[in-house]
Enzyme design. Structure first.
Site, PDB file in Angstrom:
ATOM      1  N   TRP A 177      49.312  39.738  45.504  1.00  0.00           N
ATOM      2  CA  TRP A 177      50.736  39.887  45.825  1.00  0.00           C
ATOM      3  C   TRP A 177      51.020  39.404  47.228  1.00  0.00           C
ATOM      4  CZ3 TRP A 177      54.091  42.526  49.123  1.00  0.00           C
ATOM      5  CH2 TRP A 177      53.507  43.448  50.003  1.00  0.00           C
ATOM      6  N   SER A 224      68.025  40.179  47.608  1.00  0.00           N
ATOM      7  CA  SER A 224      67.936  41.342  48.503  1.00  0.00           C
ATOM      8  C   SER A 224      68.791  41.149  49.740  1.00  0.00           C
ATOM      9  CB  SER A 224      66.491  41.567  48.931  1.00  0.00           C
ATOM     10  OG  SER A 224      65.693  41.812  47.815  1.00  0.00           O
ATOM     11  N   HIS A 236      55.027  44.756  56.377  1.00  0.00           N
ATOM     12  CA  HIS A 236      55.031  46.165  56.723  1.00  0.00           C
ATOM     13  C   HIS A 236      56.407  46.803  56.650  1.00  0.00           C
ATOM     14  CE1 HIS A 236      52.809  49.699  57.384  1.00  0.00           C
ATOM     15  NE2 HIS A 236      53.870  50.105  58.046  1.00  0.00           N
ATOM     16  N   TYR A 275      58.390  50.223  54.152  1.00  0.00           N
ATOM     17  CA  TYR A 275      59.433  51.225  54.393  1.00  0.00           C
ATOM     18  C   TYR A 275      60.654  50.947  53.538  1.00  0.00           C
ATOM     19  CZ  TYR A 275      56.216  52.405  57.963  1.00  0.00           C
ATOM     20  OH  TYR A 275      55.067  52.757  58.598  1.00  0.00           O
ATOM     21  N   SER A 296      65.788  63.864  49.836  1.00  0.00           N
ATOM     22  CA  SER A 296      66.605  64.641  50.779  1.00  0.00           C
ATOM     23  C   SER A 296      67.927  65.072  50.171  1.00  0.00           C
ATOM     24  CB  SER A 296      66.879  63.819  52.043  1.00  0.00           C
ATOM     25  OG  SER A 296      65.671  63.406  52.625  1.00  0.00           O
ATOM     26  N   HIS A 333      47.334  45.454  59.147  1.00  0.00           N
ATOM     27  CA  HIS A 333      46.840  44.945  57.869  1.00  0.00           C
ATOM     28  C   HIS A 333      45.743  43.906  58.077  1.00  0.00           C
ATOM     29  CE1 HIS A 333      50.075  46.738  55.377  1.00  0.00           C
ATOM     30  NE2 HIS A 333      50.754  46.659  56.499  1.00  0.00           N
ATOM     31  N   THR A 339      57.282  60.439  60.413  1.00  0.00           N
ATOM     32  CA  THR A 339      57.054  60.700  58.992  1.00  0.00           C
ATOM     33  C   THR A 339      56.664  62.159  58.789  1.00  0.00           C
ATOM     34  OG1 THR A 339      56.170  58.462  58.950  1.00  0.00           O
ATOM     35  CG2 THR A 339      55.955  59.746  56.946  1.00  0.00           C
ATOM     36  N   ARG A 370      38.366  45.731  46.093  1.00  0.00           N
ATOM     37  CA  ARG A 370      39.602  45.487  45.350  1.00  0.00           C
ATOM     38  C   ARG A 370      39.449  44.226  44.523  1.00  0.00           C
ATOM     39  NH1 ARG A 370      44.604  45.345  49.591  1.00  0.00           N
ATOM     40  NH2 ARG A 370      45.848  45.046  47.736  1.00  0.00           N
TER      41      ARG A 370
END
Lengths: 116, 217, 665
Positions: free
Chosen positions: C143, C174, C257, C261, C272, C307, C332, C454
Site C-alpha cells: 500500500w 478527498s 503519517h 490521523y 466522543s 516509519h 492521545t 510482513r
C-alpha cells in the site's frame, strides 16, 4: 431580496455589503508594483556581482529579498493585511507547515546541517 | 411568493464572508504544500545530476561528451518574472475596477475592468510564451525532462507552475467573456476576487521559484 | 400530500420523483450523498475483507499454497489500499456528509454539487483501481508502493499503473470534499453555534479536513513523479541517474503519517458523541478534547520519519522523530482518560453502539502503546517489517477506527433511515467482532516478535509461528461471521427495524432535534444555539446543570449567552414545530404529523444535477487513458487524455454556469 450573506448565485452582492474592508486604491497598488520591481531589479543585480555571489551573504540576502516580495504580494495584492483573520489563518498555517517540511527535508537529505 | 421565499432564504454565513472566498484560501493553503513538495524535490536533487547540462555550471569533457554551458537564462527569466509581477498589478486594478464601479476616481481607464482583465490575461500569456521559449531552447541545448535529475525536477516544477498559469488565463478569459456579455459590477466582485487570489498566489510561487531555482547557486 | 399518510416518518409530497436511480445519480443532498458513501464503502469493506480472508487461509498453516506469491502480493496490496482509501476514509466521509450540516444546524454543505462530485470521483476511482483484478493485474507493490521498486525497471506490469492512477483520482475526491467541509464548518454554523459549542465529531472532522488539505498534495506530487517516471522516462526514482532512494519514502510518509490521523480522528469524534449520550454525562474536559485533537494533527506533520528508522537516517534525525512521536502519546492519552472520565460515575447504558465505543477506548490503547514502543528506534529496528507492526496498526485501524465507525453506524443508523438497528443481532455482531479482532491481531504481536516478516506469502514449519498464525486465521473467520451478521442487521433493519423517532438515545446535539430521517431541508427553522448541549438543556436540564457551556450552567455562573436568543430558542420549542425545531415530545409527534416540503416552506433547495457525475467520469477516463501508454498505444493514450480533458472542462463549464437553485429574488 438578495440576502447579503448568501453564497449561491453569482448575481448576489456579497462583497459590497459584507463586513466591508477597505481595500487599497489603485494609487497604492502602483507603489506596491514599483517596490516589487525595484526588489526584483536588485535581486538580479546582486546575481551579477561575482564577489557578492561568492560571499556568505548571497543566499540569505536573496532569500530575504524574495520573502519580502512574497509578503508584499500576499499582504497588499491578496489583501491579507486588510481581510478577515480567518483568511490569514487559512494561509499562514499551511504555509508554516509547508516551509517547516521543506527545511526538514533539506536537513534530512544533507543539504543543510547544524553547525557547519 | 417572493416574500414567503425570502423569509426562508439562506441564513447569513457564520462569519459574514462568502463561501467561495474561504474555499479558495483553503485551496491556496493546500497549494502551499503542493509547491513545497515540488520545490523540496528540486532542491534535494540540486547538484546530484550525473550528466549535464547543469543549471549554473558549465560541463566539460570528460564528464560531458561536449562542452555544455550553464543553461539557465537569467536575463530572459528576469523579464518574464517582471511580466508576471505586472500581471498581478493589472489583476488588482481589474478587481478595484469591478469593486468600485461607478465610484469617483474609477471613471475611464481605471474603471475599465475589461481592459485590466485583458491586460492580465495577455501578460499571463506572455509569461507562458517566455516559458515555451525557455523550454524549447533547453531542449535544443540537450536538456529534456529525461536527461538528468535537473531536467526532470526543473521541467516538472516549472511545468506545474506553467499549468497553473494556464488555468489562470482560462479563468481570466472566462471572466472577461462574462464582463463582455453582461458586465461585471460590485455584485460580482467575489468572482474577480477569488480569481485574483489564485492569480496572485501563482505569482508568489513564481517569486519563490525565481529566487530558489534561478538566482541562488 | 397523499403520500404523507402512507409512509409515516419521512413523507414528502411528490415522493415518487425523489426515488429511483436517476434521483440518486443527480442528488446533491448531503444526506443522500452520505448514504451513498456509506453503502459504497461497506461494499468495498466486503471485498477488502475477502482479500484478507484469502490471505489468512493461506497463512493458516505452514507451506500454504492456496494462492501464488504474485497473487498474494496483489492481495495484501489491495487489502491495504482498499481498507484505507476505499473503506475507512469513505466511511468517515459518510459521517462527515451526513452529520456536519446536521450538527452545526445547516441545510446543506457549502457547495452541494462539489459534494456530489467528490462522491462520484471516489466511486469511479475505486472502480478503476479494482478493475485491475479483471485483468489479473491488481496492484502488487504494497500500500505504500515504495519507489524505486515500483518503477518500470522493477515493476513493468500494469499493476502499479492502476494503483498510482487510482490513488491520484481518489486524492482529488478527498481534497474537493475537504475544501467543502472546511467552508461548511467555518461558514454555515447556526446562530450561536460558536466553535467551542460545536459537537466533538464536527470538531474532529474539522481537524481532519486540514490534515487532508495538507497531506494529499504531497502524495499527489510523489505520485506525479512516479507517473512521469513510468510514462515519460523521467529520473525521479532512477538510482543510476543519481536519484535518492529515500525521496519517495519521505514524500510518502509526509502524507502517510497525517493519513493515520485522517483515519482515526473521525472515529474518535464518533466515540466522543456516543460515550456522553450513553453515560448521560457531558463529555469530560471538552476544551482539552478539542485542543488535544488539534495538537495530534499538528504534531502529526512532524513525525513522518519514524516509519523510516530502518533506513539509517543518523542519530540526530532518529532522536528528533522519536521524541516528536512519543509526544503525540500525550494528547492521545488525554483523550483516552477523558473518555474514561466521561463514563466515570455516569448512568451507563450498554447499547451496541456504546459497546463498540468502549471497545475502541480499550483496544485503541493497546495499539497506541505498541506504537509508543516502536517510537524508540532501537526497539523499532527489531520490530520493523514484522508482524508486530501488522498487529500494531490493525489494533489502531480495526480495533480503533473500524470499531468507532461501527459504533457510529449503530448510533446514527436511526437518524439516517428512521429505524433502529436490531440490538439483539447487534450484540452478536459486536461480540463476534470483539473476540475475532483480538484473536486475530493479538497473536500477531508474538509471531512478529518471533521474527515473522510482513508480506511473506507462505512460511516453513518449525519456526514457532504456526500456532499464532492459526489463532489469527481463526480470529479472522470469527470476524467474518461477525461482519456478515452486521451486514444482515443493516439489511433487515432498513425495512423492519424499530421506528426510531427523533431522538431515540436521549442525545444532546442538534441532529437529534429533527425528524429521522431528516427532511431534505434538515431544519425548517434554523435553530439558535445557546449551549453545547441544546437538547439536554430542554429535555434533561439535570444533566447539564453543573456544567459550564450548557445553558443552565451558564445561567448559574451568570455567563451572558446572548439573552434574547435563549428566549427565541425556547419560544420555538414550545411551539413544537414538527417540521423543524426542537420538539420535546418528538418521539410521538413526528410519526404522525406529515412533514412539509421545502417548497411549502419556501426554502430554496439546490436543483438535482447530473453534471458533477459527468465531470468525475471524464476525469477518471482522462487519467485512465494514460494506461494505454504501456500497451504501446501512446497516440491513443494522448488522444484519450485530450478528448476526456476537453469533455471534463466542458462539463465543468456547464456545471459552473448553471444555477445552483431557484433564484430566490
Amino acid at each position: 431580496m438578495a440576502d447579503q450573506f448568501t453564497h449561491t448565485n453569482a448575481d448576489i452582492d456579497v462583497h459590497a455589503m459584507g463586513e466591508m474592508h477597505e481595500h487599497p486604491t489603485w494609487k497604492q497598488y502602483k507603489w506596491v508594483a514599483l517596490i516589487l520591481t525595484l526588489i526584483t531589479v536588485g535581486e538580479v543585480w546582486l546575481y551579477y556581482i561575482p564577489s557578492f555571489v561568492a560571499s556568505a551573504a548571497f543566499v540569505p540576502v536573496l532569500l530575504i529579498l524574495s520573502a519580502a516580495k512574497f509578503a508584499i504580494v500576499v499582504l497588499f495584492y491578496m489583501h491579507l493585511k486588510y481581510d478577515h483573520k480567518i483568511f490569514r489563518g487559512l494561509f499562514t498555517g499551511p504555509l508554516i507547515i509547508a516551509m517547516a517540511t521543506l527545511v526538514s527535508l533539506l536537513f534530512l537529505f544533507g543539504h543543510l546541517s547544524i553547525g557547519s | 411568493m417572493a416574500t414567503a421565499v425570502a423569509t426562508h432564504a439562506h441564513p447569513p454565513t457564520s462569519t459574514g464572508l462568502d463561501h467561495r472566498k474561504i474555499a479558495i484560501w483553503a485551496f491556496i493553503g493546500s497549494e502551499c504544500m503542493l509547491f513545497a513538495s515540488l520545490i523540496s524535490t528540486y532542491l534535494i536533487y540540486k547538484g546530484r545530476s550525473v550528466v549535464g547540462p547543469f543549471p549554473h555550471e558549465a560541463c566539460d569533457p570528460p564528464k560531458c561528451a561536449t562542452h555544455l554551458h550553464a543553461i539557465l537564462n537569467i536575463p530572459v527569466t528576469s523579464v518574464s518574472t517582471f511580466v508576471l509581477l505586472m500581471s498581478s498589478l493589472a489583476m488588482v486594478l481589474a478587481l478595484a475596477a469591478v469593486e468600485n464601479r461607478g465610484k469617483p476616481g474609477y471613471e475611464g481607464i481605471m474603471g475599465s475592468s475589461k481592459l485590466w482583465l485583458l491586460v492580465t490575461a495577455i501578460l499571463g500569456t506572455t509569461f507562458l510564451g517566455f516559458q515555451a521559449y525557455e523550454f524549447t531552447s533547453f531542449v535544443h541545448e540537450g536538456l529534456t525532462i529525461r536527461t538528468n535529475l535537473f531536467g526532470s525536477s526543473f521541467f516538472t516544477l516549472t511545468g506545474f507552475h506553467g499549468a497553473h498559469v494556464t488555468a489562470g488565463v482560462l479563468w481570466l478569459v472566462t471572466l472577461l467573456a462574462i464582463d463582455m456579455k453582461r458586465g461585471l459590477g460590485p455584485k460580482d466582485a467575489i468572482l474577480v476576487d477569488i480569481s485574483a487570489l489564485y492569480w496572485h498566489f501563482v505569482d508568489v510561487v513564481w517569486i519563490a521559484i525565481f529566487t530558489l531555482v534561478y538566482l541562488i547557486h | 400530500m397523499a403520500t404523507a399518510a402512507v409512509s409515516p416518518a419521512y413523507a414528502h409530497a411528490g415522493a415518487s420523483e425523489k426515488s429511483g436511480v436517476w434521483s440518486w445519480l443527480t442528488t446533491v443532498d448531503h444526506k443522500r450523498i452520505g448514504a451513498l458513501y456509506l453503502y459504497t464503502a461497506l461494499a468495498w469493506f466486503a471485498i477488502g475483507g475477502t482479500e484478507a480472508l484469502i490471505m489468512r487461509i493461506q497463512l493458516q498453516g505452514p507451506n500454504g499454497h492456496v494462492v501464488s506469491a504474485d497473487t498474494f502480493n496483489q492481495l495484501f496490496t489491495m487489502h491495504g489500499t482498499t481498507m484505507i482509501f476505499l473503506v475507512v476514509m469513505p466511511l468517515s466521509a459518510a459521517f462527515f456528509n451526513f452529520l456536519i450540516p446536521l450538527q452545526i444546524g445547516a441545510r446543506d454543505v457549502a457547495f452541494p454539487r462539489l459534494n456530489a462530485f467528490s462522491y462520484w470521483v471516489y466511486l469511479f476511482g475505486s472502480l478503476f483501481m479494482n478493475s485491475s483484478w479483471l485483468l489479473g493485474m491488481a496492484p502488487n507493490g504494497g500500500w505504500f508502493g515504495y519507489a524505486p521498486l515500483t518503477t518500470m525497471a522493477y515493476a513493468p506490469g500494469l499493476n502499479i499503473d492502476f494503483w498510482m492512477l487510482g490513488l491520484q483520482i481518489l486524492g482529488i475526491s478527498s481534497l474537493a470534499a475537504a475544501f467543502n467541509f472546511i467552508t461548511t464548518i467555518i461558514n454555515m454554523r447556526a446562530p450561536g453555534m460558536n466553535l467551542m459549542r460545536m459537537p466533538m465529531f464536527t470538531w474532529m472532522a474539522f481537524v481532519v479536513q486540514f490534515l487532508l488539505v495538507l497531506a494529499f498534495p504531497v502524495i499527489t506530487i510523489a505520485l506525479v513523479f512516479l507517473q512521469f517516471d513510468r510514462f515519460f522516462g523521467t529520473n525521479f526514482y532512477t538510482m543510476t541517474a543519481g536519484a535518492d532512494p529515500l525521496l519517495w519514502q519521505h514524500l510518502f510518509w509526509i502524507f502517510g503519517h497525517p493519513e493515520v490521523y485522517i483515519l482515526i480522528l473521525p472515529a474518535f469524534g464518533l466515540v466522543s458523541e456516543i460515550l456522553p449520550t450513553f453515560s448521560s454525562k457531558p463529555i469530560f474536559g471538552y476544551p482539552v478534547m478539542v485542543y488535544s485533537g488539534i495538537l495530534i494533527a499538528f504534531l502529526g506533520f512532524g513525525v513522518w520519519a519514524h516509519h523510516m528508522f530502518a533506513v539509517g537516517m543518523g542519530p540526530i534525525a532518529d532522536s528528533v522523530f522519536s521524541v516528536t512521536t512519543m509526544l503525540i502519546a500525550i494528547p492521545t492519552g488525554v483523550k483516552i482518560f477523558n473518555w474514561i472520565f466521561t463514563m466515570w460515575g455516569g448512568n451507563l447504558r450498554f447499547t451496541v453502539a456504546m459497546k463498540f465505543a468502549i471497545s475502541l477506548v480499550a483496544l485503541f490503547t493497546i495499539g497506541g502503546i505498541s506504537g509508543v514502543m516502536h517510537a524508540s528506534p532501537p526497539a523499532d529496528l527489531q520490530q520493523t517489517d514484522t508482524y508486530f507492526i501488522v498487529a500494531h496498526f490493525h489494533y489502531v485501524l480495526v480495533a480503533g477506527s473500524l470499531m468507532g465507525l461501527w459504533g457510529g453506524i449503530y448510533y446514527y443508523f436511526p437518524k439516517i433511515t428512521g429505524r433502529k438497528l436490531s440490538e439483539s443481532i447487534g450484540n452478536w455482531h459486536f461480540w463476534l467482532t470483539f473476540i475475532g479482532v483480538n484473536l486475530t491481531f493479538m497473536p500477531m504481536h508474538w509471531s512478529g516478535l518471533y521474527g515473522m516478516p510482513r508480506r511473506i506469502y507462505t512460511y516453513d514449519a518449525g519456526q514457532g509461528w504456526h500456532i499464532f498464525n492459526l489463532m489469527s486465521s481463526i480470529g479472522a473467520y470469527i470476524q467474518a461471521v461477525g461482519v456478515i451478521i452486521g451486514f444482515w442487521n443493516l439489511f433487515r433493519s432498513r425495512k423492519n427495524g424499530e421506528i426510531a423517532g427523533d431522538d431515540p438515545w436521549g442525545a444532546p446535539t442538534l441532529e437529534w432535534s429533527i425528524p429521522s430521517p431528516p427532511p431534505e431541508y434538515n431544519f425548517a427553522v434554523i435553530p439558535t444555539v445557546t449551549s453545547r448541549y441544546p437538547l439536554w438543556d430542554v429535555k434533561s436540564p439535570q444533566l447539564t446543570a453543573e456544567v459550564p457551556h450548557s445553558k443552565h450552567g451558564d445561567e448559574r455562573n451568570d455567563v451572558q449567552v446572548g439573552g434574547k436568543h435563549v428566549a427565541a430558542f425556547h419560544d420555538h420549542l414550545s411551539a413544537g414545530t414538527p417540521e423543524g425545531g426542537i420538539n420535546p415530545n418528538a418521539k410521538q409527534a413526528s410519526t404522525k404529523v406529515p412533514l412539509k416540503t421545502a417548497e411549502q416552506l419556501g426554502i430554496p433547495m439546490p436543483f438535482p444535477t447530473i453534471k458533477p457525475l459527468f465531470v468525475a467520469l471524464f476525469m477518471t477516463f482522462m487519467f485512465g487513458s494514460l494506461i494505454l501508454i504501456h500497451k504501446d498505444k501512446t497516440d491513443l493514450a494522448i488522444t484519450g487524455v485530450l478528448v476526456f480533458a476537453a469533455a471534463m472542462t466542458a462539463s465543468l463549464y456547464l456545471w459552473l454556469t448553471s444555477p445552483l437553485e431557484p433564484n430566490h429574488t
